[in-house]
Design a protein around this motif. Structure first.
Motif, PDB file in Angstrom:
ATOM      1  N   GLY A  47       0.765  -1.232  -0.335  1.00  0.00           N
ATOM      2  CA  GLY A  47       0.457  -0.265  -0.079  1.00  0.00           C
ATOM      3  C   GLY A  47       0.933   1.255   0.258  1.00  0.00           C
ATOM      4  O   GLY A  47       2.454   0.772   0.806  1.00  0.00           O
ATOM      5  N   LEU A  48       0.639   1.955  -1.016  1.00  0.00           N
ATOM      6  CA  LEU A  48       1.490   3.648  -0.830  1.00  0.00           C
ATOM      7  C   LEU A  48       0.258   4.558  -0.693  1.00  0.00           C
ATOM      8  O   LEU A  48       0.109   5.886  -2.015  1.00  0.00           O
ATOM      9  CB  LEU A  48       2.101   3.955  -1.812  1.00  0.00           C
ATOM     10  N   PRO A  49      -0.677   4.850   0.643  1.00  0.00           N
ATOM     11  CA  PRO A  49      -1.723   5.679   0.438  1.00  0.00           C
ATOM     12  C   PRO A  49      -0.794   6.968   0.614  1.00  0.00           C
ATOM     13  O   PRO A  49      -0.307   7.005   1.262  1.00  0.00           O
ATOM     14  CB  PRO A  49      -2.459   5.826   1.587  1.00  0.00           C
ATOM     15  N   TRP A  71      -0.454   1.730  -4.628  1.00  0.00           N
ATOM     16  CA  TRP A  71      -0.427   0.717  -4.090  1.00  0.00           C
ATOM     17  C   TRP A  71       0.410   0.260  -5.124  1.00  0.00           C
ATOM     18  O   TRP A  71       0.694   0.479  -6.529  1.00  0.00           O
ATOM     19  CB  TRP A  71      -1.468  -0.463  -4.235  1.00  0.00           C
ATOM     20  N   ILE A  72       1.535  -1.582  -5.607  1.00  0.00           N
ATOM     21  CA  ILE A  72       1.968  -1.892  -5.897  1.00  0.00           C
ATOM     22  C   ILE A  72       1.478  -3.644  -5.708  1.00  0.00           C
ATOM     23  O   ILE A  72       0.991  -3.837  -4.618  1.00  0.00           O
ATOM     24  CB  ILE A  72       3.741  -1.741  -6.681  1.00  0.00           C
ATOM     25  N   MET A  82       5.211 -10.607 -12.289  1.00  0.00           N
ATOM     26  CA  MET A  82       4.148 -10.240 -12.527  1.00  0.00           C
ATOM     27  C   MET A  82       3.777  -8.964 -11.631  1.00  0.00           C
ATOM     28  O   MET A  82       3.704  -9.273 -10.881  1.00  0.00           O
ATOM     29  CB  MET A  82       2.509  -9.678 -13.551  1.00  0.00           C
ATOM     30  N   MET A  83       4.664  -7.628 -12.023  1.00  0.00           N
ATOM     31  CA  MET A  83       4.237  -5.797 -11.351  1.00  0.00           C
ATOM     32  C   MET A  83       3.015  -5.690 -11.965  1.00  0.00           C
ATOM     33  O   MET A  83       3.248  -5.148 -12.933  1.00  0.00           O
ATOM     34  CB  MET A  83       4.829  -5.211 -10.699  1.00  0.00           C
ATOM     35  N   MET A  84       2.068  -4.878 -11.230  1.00  0.00           N
ATOM     36  CA  MET A  84       0.934  -4.209 -11.475  1.00  0.00           C
ATOM     37  C   MET A  84       0.377  -2.566 -10.663  1.00  0.00           C
ATOM     38  O   MET A  84       1.179  -3.610  -9.072  1.00  0.00           O
ATOM     39  CB  MET A  84      -0.347  -4.657 -12.172  1.00  0.00           C
ATOM     40  N   GLY A  85       0.356  -2.407 -11.042  1.00  0.00           N
ATOM     41  CA  GLY A  85       0.181  -0.714  -9.515  1.00  0.00           C
ATOM     42  C   GLY A  85      -0.725   0.758  -9.836  1.00  0.00           C
ATOM     43  O   GLY A  85      -0.843   0.757 -10.717  1.00  0.00           O
ATOM     44  N   ASP A  86      -1.180   1.430  -9.021  1.00  0.00           N
ATOM     45  CA  ASP A  86      -2.102   2.010  -9.377  1.00  0.00           C
ATOM     46  C   ASP A  86      -0.690   3.950  -8.538  1.00  0.00           C
ATOM     47  O   ASP A  86      -1.275   3.181  -7.383  1.00  0.00           O
ATOM     48  CB  ASP A  86      -3.122   1.822  -8.724  1.00  0.00           C
ATOM     49  N   LEU A  87      -0.720   4.606  -8.757  1.00  0.00           N
ATOM     50  CA  LEU A  87      -0.180   5.373  -8.012  1.00  0.00           C
ATOM     51  C   LEU A  87      -0.669   7.106  -8.056  1.00  0.00           C
ATOM     52  O   LEU A  87      -1.139   7.071  -9.094  1.00  0.00           O
ATOM     53  CB  LEU A  87       1.497   5.738  -8.621  1.00  0.00           C
TER      54      LEU A  87
END
Length: 295
Positions: A47-49, A71-72, A82-87
């Motif tokens: 988590g990258l809140p 998050w990533i 596999m990496m996915m994320g939403d910054l």
């Protein structure tokens, strides 16, 4: 010789993801990103809140768990991940972060809004890559150095999570699913029933392909809602109509991935009203979707 190498590579892809996940030293990934992962099956999610931002919308102070939760996540695929994320980014952060990611072969698969009228405006950058998870985590951490994204572990309040002030049992019943009180935000994650692939590989719902529904209490039984429905093309128009007819504002419609099968569209929403009423409105949207059976 070429055929032999191809055969070896194919054998590598047949190695169960669970075996690779068990072999991987995930503490190296934790160190690279500076956080501990939440583990769901073989997926490790960080988590990258954006708790550093003070964002308001229609008089509501947006908590990170409602609509600012970057998050990533990593999912083992044979001998790689596999990496996915939403910054979550501010306007001035988008270009330097994108530049740093692209320079290190991390794909940017979407940049868009999730909210309307928010102050300050926030943007959401979806990313995709394959490779060594510790290396990829380090690349993301370095790219986010151009932002004020906090990496220090958030203080975990002792005892029970904050009271929500609305009837969660009725909300659960309306949605046909079980929510979770996550630090004062009531959250649902509802996977689709169909198998979703990206780059020919199956994608776990924990990698961002589940329908996300969040309730933030706003007093007197009300809640602000945000999140996204994950829809196939044929589902989009009836979904938009169902949400709007139930007083739920559609705030964005876009893709998060470039090579997903089936092709998916993400429908973001917003409202602030009686929580149970909104749950029934959201259920009208869910009833259109091909979702997994709910409890």
């Amino acid at each position: 010789m070429k055929k032999a190498l191809t055969a070896v590579a194919a054998l590598g892809l047949l190695i169960p993801a669970s075996a690779f996940s068990a072999e991987m030293d995930w503490s190296q990934v934790d160190s690279a990103i500076g956080k501990k992962a939440a583990v769901v099956g073989t997926v490790h999610k960080y988590g990258l809140p954006r708790s550093d931002l003070h964002v308001t919308l229609d008089g509501v102070v947006i908590k990170p768990g409602l609509a600012l939760g970057g998050w990533i996540a990593f999912e083992p695929t044979g001998r790689t991940t596999m990496m996915m994320g939403d910054l979550v980014l501010t306007e001035t952060e988008v270009t330097p972060v994108m530049r740093a990611l692209l320079a290190n072969d991390v794909k940017v698969t979407g940049v868009h809004n999730h909210l309307l009228r928010a102050s300050p405006a926030t943007y959401y950058m979806h990313i995709d890559a394959n490779g060594d998870p510790a290396k990829l985590a380090g690349i993301v951490r370095e790219a986010l150095a151009a932002t004020k994204t906090p990496f220090e572990p958030s203080a975990s309040p002792a005892g029970e999570p904050p009271k929500l002030g609305f009837d969660t049992a009725q909300v659960d019943e309306a949605l046909g699913a079980q929510g979770k009180n996550n630090g004062g935000i009531y959250q649902f994650s509802i996977p689709r029933a169909d198998s979703i692939k990206a780059g020919g590989m199956a994608v776990d719902p924990a990698m961002g392909t589940a329908i996300a529904i969040n309730f933030e209490p706003t007093g007197d039984g009300k809640a602000a809602i945000s999140g996204d429905f994950v829809a196939e093309g044929r589902e989009v128009e009836p979904l938009l109509k169902a949400l709007q007819s139930n007083g739920i504002e559609v705030t964005a419609l876009h893709n998060h991935m470039l090579d997903d099968e089936p092709r998916l569209f993400f429908v973001h929403f917003w409202a602030n009203d009686d929580a149970v009423k909104l749950a029934h409105g959201l259920r009208a949207g869910l009833d259109i979707m091909h979702v997994a059976p709910r409890s």
